[in-house]
Scaffold this active site. Structure first.
Site, short mmCIF file in Angstrom:
data_model
loop_
_atom_site.label_atom_id
_atom_site.label_comp_id
_atom_site.label_asym_id
_atom_site.label_seq_id
_atom_site.Cartn_x
_atom_site.Cartn_y
_atom_site.Cartn_z
N ILE A 153 1.00 -1.15 0.02
CA ILE A 153 0.07 0.02 -0.07
C ILE A 153 0.96 1.17 -0.07
O ILE A 153 1.91 1.14 0.47
CB ILE A 153 -1.01 0.02 1.30
CG1 ILE A 153 -0.14 -0.11 2.67
CG2 ILE A 153 -1.94 -1.13 1.01
CD1 ILE A 153 -1.19 -0.01 3.76
N ASP A 154 0.51 2.47 -0.25
CA ASP A 154 1.05 3.65 -0.47
C ASP A 154 1.78 4.11 0.83
O ASP A 154 0.98 3.86 1.77
CB ASP A 154 0.22 4.87 -1.29
CG ASP A 154 0.10 4.34 -2.68
OD1 ASP A 154 0.65 3.48 -3.23
OD2 ASP A 154 -1.04 4.74 -3.14
N LYS A 155 2.56 5.09 0.76
CA LYS A 155 3.37 5.51 1.74
C LYS A 155 2.34 6.19 2.85
O LYS A 155 2.16 5.95 4.07
CB LYS A 155 4.30 6.56 1.67
CG LYS A 155 4.95 7.37 2.38
CD LYS A 155 5.87 8.33 2.07
CE LYS A 155 6.45 9.16 3.24
NZ LYS A 155 7.52 10.34 2.80
N THR A 157 -0.92 5.79 3.03
CA THR A 157 -2.13 4.86 3.07
C THR A 157 -1.84 4.03 4.40
O THR A 157 -0.76 3.41 4.43
CB THR A 157 -2.50 4.09 1.99
OG1 THR A 157 -2.74 5.05 1.04
CG2 THR A 157 -3.64 3.33 2.43
N ARG A 256 -7.23 5.73 -5.56
CA ARG A 256 -6.99 7.00 -5.75
C ARG A 256 -7.26 7.32 -7.34
O ARG A 256 -7.96 8.52 -7.33
CB ARG A 256 -5.46 7.47 -5.58
CG ARG A 256 -5.01 7.13 -3.95
CD ARG A 256 -3.58 6.84 -3.72
NE ARG A 256 -3.03 8.51 -3.68
CZ ARG A 256 -1.88 8.49 -3.54
NH1 ARG A 256 -0.83 7.61 -3.48
NH2 ARG A 256 -1.44 9.85 -3.65
#
Length: 348
Positions: A153-155, A157, A256
């Site tokens: 998962i993104d930084k 998130t 997103r």
């Protein structure tokens, strides 16, 4: 070598890493960028440079250019590649990990917002993978040579990730994610009043043609990879809506990009424009309120809340659930209070 079947594609191959950056000096004469890069990049070939340009991975002033672009003084050139730079070395680091489940095959962690999952440009330390390398020995490598990672998962998130501890677990879990049999639910706060109570966003996700750090949705399958997100309204809060998103696929920036595509960018998602206050609201007090919400939640409003998968040995379906973190909960509560005393009609 790991035992991941070559037909199984991990959902980590859309990321681009900066390999080179050049600030063109004042006295530089006009020169084709492929020739310029051959002069400044060691062991570069014109063919490889042209391939990178064709793929949109050579940026000048953050815009992709063709190989015949003429370099000018003060241009900022960046060369991106889909793999980490060769000098990247993984250093184990004693960083705490919030492990909510562990056995001899796998573990499930609840990642805090702000922690990068794996090393990349500008983040070669302090990542979850650095922490995993310290706390666990001999984690299996995925197809991108990243220890333990089945997905990411993104930084900015927060939420749940499953980590494989054995080659068997890596292969078994990876197949589930590829076959869409795993369960993943995210909670998101998005801009706007989402009209439908529930819906599905489909499309092919690929690199944005102008901004290579963004993903975009295309109708042409040659432009990206298929992606499906099912969303459902949890609570309407005036200018924002709290929603649940369930993933069929797990592409880079999927939620997103999908939410922006349907006109409901994630709240405070700077990469996709969610840090701009919703248009049509010019009241000073409203702007002050939103800025306060941004301070409470200085990241995109996205949390990986639920994760489910079949255990590689017991074949039991395991499901894990977490509460949204304090920053996001506080932001939602602010909107909840605000929406009770203000309406869209009153301020438009």
């Amino acid at each position: 070598m790991n035992n991941i079947p070559p037909t199984v594609e991990l959902e980590t191959d859309d990321e681009l890493f900066e390999h080179h950056r050049f600030d063109v000096p004042k006295g530089q004469s006009m020169l084709r960028i492929d020739k310029y890069l051959m002069q400044v990049v060691e062991n570069a070939t014109r063919n490889k440079i042209q391939q990178a340009a064709t793929a949109g991975n050579i940026l000048v002033n953050e815009q992709p250019v063709k190989s015949n672009y003429k370099v000018k003084p003060f241009d900022v050139i960046r060369v991106l590649m889909p793999h980490p730079p060769f000098e990247y070395l993984l250093e184990p680091e004693n960083i705490p990990i919030n492990v909510i489940y562990e056995d001899d095959q796998l573990l499930v962690v609840n990642k805090e917002a702000g922690m990068v999952v794996h090393p990349g440009h500008g983040n070669y330390s302090g990542t979850l993978v650095n922490a995993l390398a310290y706390h666990f020995e001999n984690l299996p490598m995925n197809s991108s040579e990243r220890p333990g990672l089945v997905h990411r998962i993104d930084k900015n998130t927060s939420g749940l990730l499953v980590i494989a501890k054995t080659d068997l677990a890596m292969a078994y879990l990876t197949k589930q994610f590829a076959a869409k049999t795993s369960e993943r639910e995210y909670i998101a706060l998005v801009w706007g009043n989402v009209e439908e109570e529930e819906g599905t966003v489909r499309g092919y996700i690929g690199r944005h043609v102008k901004d290579r750090m963004q993903m975009a949705i295309f109708e042409d399958e040659s432009m990206g990879k298929p992606a499906v997100t099912h969303y459902k309204v949890i609570e309407r809060l005036g200018y924002v809506t709290l929603i649940s998103c369930k993933l069929e696929t797990g592409r880079t920036h999927q939620i997103r990009a999908h939410m922006k595509h349907i006109g409901h960018t994630l709240f405070n998602d700077e990469r996709y424009g969610g840090h701009n206050i919703l248009k049509g609201t010019t009241f000073t007090k409203y702007k002050q309120f939103v800025d306060n919400c941004f301070k409470v939640l200085p990241r995109q409003a996205l949390h990986a809340k639920t994760l489910g998968f079949e255990h590689p040995i017991t074949k039991e379906f395991l499901r894990f659930d977490t509460e949204i973190p304090q920053d996001m909960a506080e932001c939602v509560e602010k909107w909840r209070t605000y929406s009770k005393s203000h309406t869209l009609e009153e301020e438009e």
